[in-house]
Design a protein around this motif. Structure first.
Motif, short mmCIF file in Angstrom:
data_model
loop_
_atom_site.label_atom_id
_atom_site.label_comp_id
_atom_site.label_asym_id
_atom_site.label_seq_id
_atom_site.Cartn_x
_atom_site.Cartn_y
_atom_site.Cartn_z
N ALA A 1 0.83 -1.21 0.00
CA ALA A 1 0.00 0.00 0.00
C ALA A 1 0.86 1.26 0.00
N THR B 1 -2.00 0.87 -6.46
CA THR B 1 -2.46 0.57 -5.10
C THR B 1 -3.43 1.63 -4.57
N GLN B 2 -3.42 2.83 -5.13
CA GLN B 2 -4.25 3.93 -4.62
C GLN B 2 -5.22 4.46 -5.68
N GLN C 1 -10.03 -1.76 0.42
CA GLN C 1 -8.62 -1.43 0.61
C GLN C 1 -8.12 -1.71 2.03
N TYR D 1 -4.90 -4.20 2.67
CA TYR D 1 -3.62 -3.60 3.03
C TYR D 1 -3.29 -3.78 4.51
N LEU E 1 -8.82 -5.57 -7.30
CA LEU E 1 -7.76 -5.15 -6.39
C LEU E 1 -7.22 -6.33 -5.60
#
Length: 526
Positions: free
Chosen positions: A31, A53-54, A223, A227, A332
């Motif tokens: 992350a 990742t974002q 997320q 993460y 993801l």
């Protein structure tokens, strides 16, 4: 809500590897875009490939831009969306739109009949999204040229009908900007196969009518779980399972997509291109349902994953998973899981060192610099490039080279995948015949997906190419080659590179495609 269920044959080994990943803070470092996770050899590439990742937050401003453009296009009567793109530029939008139930025509081929059919349909209502990260993808450039010519010939201004997605500063960015096209510039620090939630995935999907805001919401909502340096992290658990299995030569990943939306094809590219290098990796095998051969029965070197299910299937290897999640979260999850597995396997999940070799071989053939292969035999209208004087004998000779303990067969078909879609069913026939994993890929599409694994991954595959004479060739405007000569060079070039890597290859060229496919079905069913 993300649900995952796993089974492993050795719980202690799995738990030890999972604990190590937690102690080394692998998930949170992903992350944080820590490029050191995959070792010093990968650090340079990883340092410019982790922005995915974002993306759930970073891509949010695109939603309003794409929605506004869609409304503008609809006001002009442009409501048919065609996507010209390969690999990561096409596979994500394809599954996003199928899941959303909205139409999207994906033109990811250089097969002249397929290109011609796409252009012939509803040209005055069509908006074409030309999508290429590098800006130099020859298939996409050729498709764009064909559409520009078609629009011009029909008295339509290409500027009103073409939208471009590319990396900033690419050759396509420069050319499209000068031409006056609407250009979306994607984040250059995201690799193609990780680009589902960038402009590459969102622009064509949003223009087609998919709810891309909801897709980002799904990823954003997952997320925190993905993460977290925690034993309950589903992405970490799946990645550790794949990595640990690989240590025991369980290196096939058989994917049964219960959703029927094609997410398996997107996962296939992500896994194969990320892991298949340095003579190792994970081979994805996409099957249509849980009762398909290779899933039931499975082989001792296969992980089974059921997508859209809650109970892990029974695998001969003992490694299996069931995964149920909304699409944005699932994309993801797989991205995180693949880079976790890559770390355990010991590869750089962000490069593709063997993809360029096939492209170079095709370019040499197109320019007249390579040696054009000639058939070794011809059997009733089918040219044989390989051993054997008849088609059945040639097929038998290839299959006799298959490692029955660890090998696989890759069927690679360079035909119109829309017109001959049902031919993909030969995968089941050949898998039943061999009792080994069999993959099926449409060319040249698979070159941007599993092609890296075929040349750089575990060297235990045998390869069956099927090519065919098109009903009619099609010129590529402004180029000195045709779509027909281009796809021929792609097939021949890839075959040459595979042979250079010591892989057995049989090419069967159908001079009469309809009659030839019937004969192949008979030969495969032996």
């Amino acid at each position: 809500m993300v649900q995952i269920a796993l089974t492993v044959p050795a719980q202690n080994e799995f738990e030890t590897a999972l604990r190590e990943a937690i102690e080394q803070r692998v998930a949170s470092r992903i992350a944080a875009q820590d490029a050191t996770l995959w070792g010093p050899d990968a650090e340079s590439e990883a340092s410019i490939r982790l922005s995915w990742t974002q993306l759930a937050e970073a891509s949010r401003p695109l939603v309003a831009e794409i929605t506004e453009l869609r409304q503008q296009l609809a006001g002009k009567g442009l409501d048919r969306v065609v996507l010209c793109g390969m690999g990561g530029s096409s596979l994500a939008p394809e599954v996003i739109c199928d899941t959303a139930g909205v139409p999207l025509t994906v033109l990811d081929s250089s097969q002249p009949d397929m290109v011609r059919a796409a252009i012939a349909e509803g040209l005055d209502q069509t908006v074409v999204v030309v999508s290429s990260k590098s800006g130099g993808t020859v298939e996409t450039d050729s498709q764009r040229r064909a559409y520009e010519q078609a629009f011009t010939d029909a008295g339509l201004d290409p500027v009103d009908h073409i939208v471009v997605v590319t990396d900033p500063g690419s050759p396509l960015d420069d050319e499209a900007t000068k031409a006056g096209y609407r250009v979306f510039r994607a984040d250059p620090h995201v690799g193609g196969r990780y680009s589902a939630l960038t402009a590459f995935g969102l622009v064509p999907s949003g223009l087609a009518g998919a709810d891309i805001g909801a897709l980002l919401d799904q990823a954003a909502g997952a997320q925190a779980a993905f993460y977290a340096d925690d034993a309950d992290n589903p992405a970490l658990r799946l990645g550790v399972l794949i990595g640990v299995a690989n240590r025991h030569r369980v290196d096939k990943l058989v994917l049964a997509d219960q959703t029927r939306h094609g997410v398996g094809d997107w996962i296939e590219q992500l896994v194969a291109e990320s892991t298949g290098k340095l003579g190792k990796g994970v081979l994805p095998v996409v099957v249509p349902f849980e009762n398909a051969v290779n899933f039931n029965p499975s082989t001792a070197d296969s992980i089974l994953v059921s997508i859209g299910a809650t109970d892990a299937p029974e695998a001969q290897s003992g490694y299996a998973a069931a995964l149920d999640a909304e699409l944005g979260a699932q994309m993801l999850l797989w991205e995180v899981a693949v880079v976790v597995a890559g770390r355990i396997i010991g590869i750089n999940p962000f490069d593709q060192p063997d993809v360029e070799s096939a492209k170079q071989a095709a370019r040499e053939l197109l320019s007249g610099g390579g040696e054009v292969p000639t058939p070794d035999a011809t059997d009733d209208g089918i040219d044989i490039y390989g051993e054997g004087s008849t088609v059945p004998d040639a097929v038998d000779a290839l299959l006799a080279k298959l490692d029955l303990q660890h090998g696989y067969l890759a069927v690679q078909v360079y035909l119109d995948r829309i017109a001959y879609a049902d031919f993909a069913g030969v995968r089941e026939v050949l898998a039943q015949r061999l009792g080994r994993p069999v993959t099926f890929g449409w060319g040249p599409r698979f070159l941007h997906s599993t092609g890296q694994y075929h040349k750089g991954g575990t060297p235990n595959g045998v390869f069956l190419q099927v090519t065919g004479t098109p009903a009619e060739d099609l010129a590529v405007p402004g180029r000195d080659f045709t779509f027909g000569s281009f796809i021929d060079s792609q097939a021949a070039g890839d075959a040459a590179v595979l042979r250079d890597h010591g892989r057995p290859v049989l090419r069967l060229h159908l001079n009469d495609v309809e009659a030839g496919l019937k004969r192949l079905r008979e030969a495969f069913a032996k």
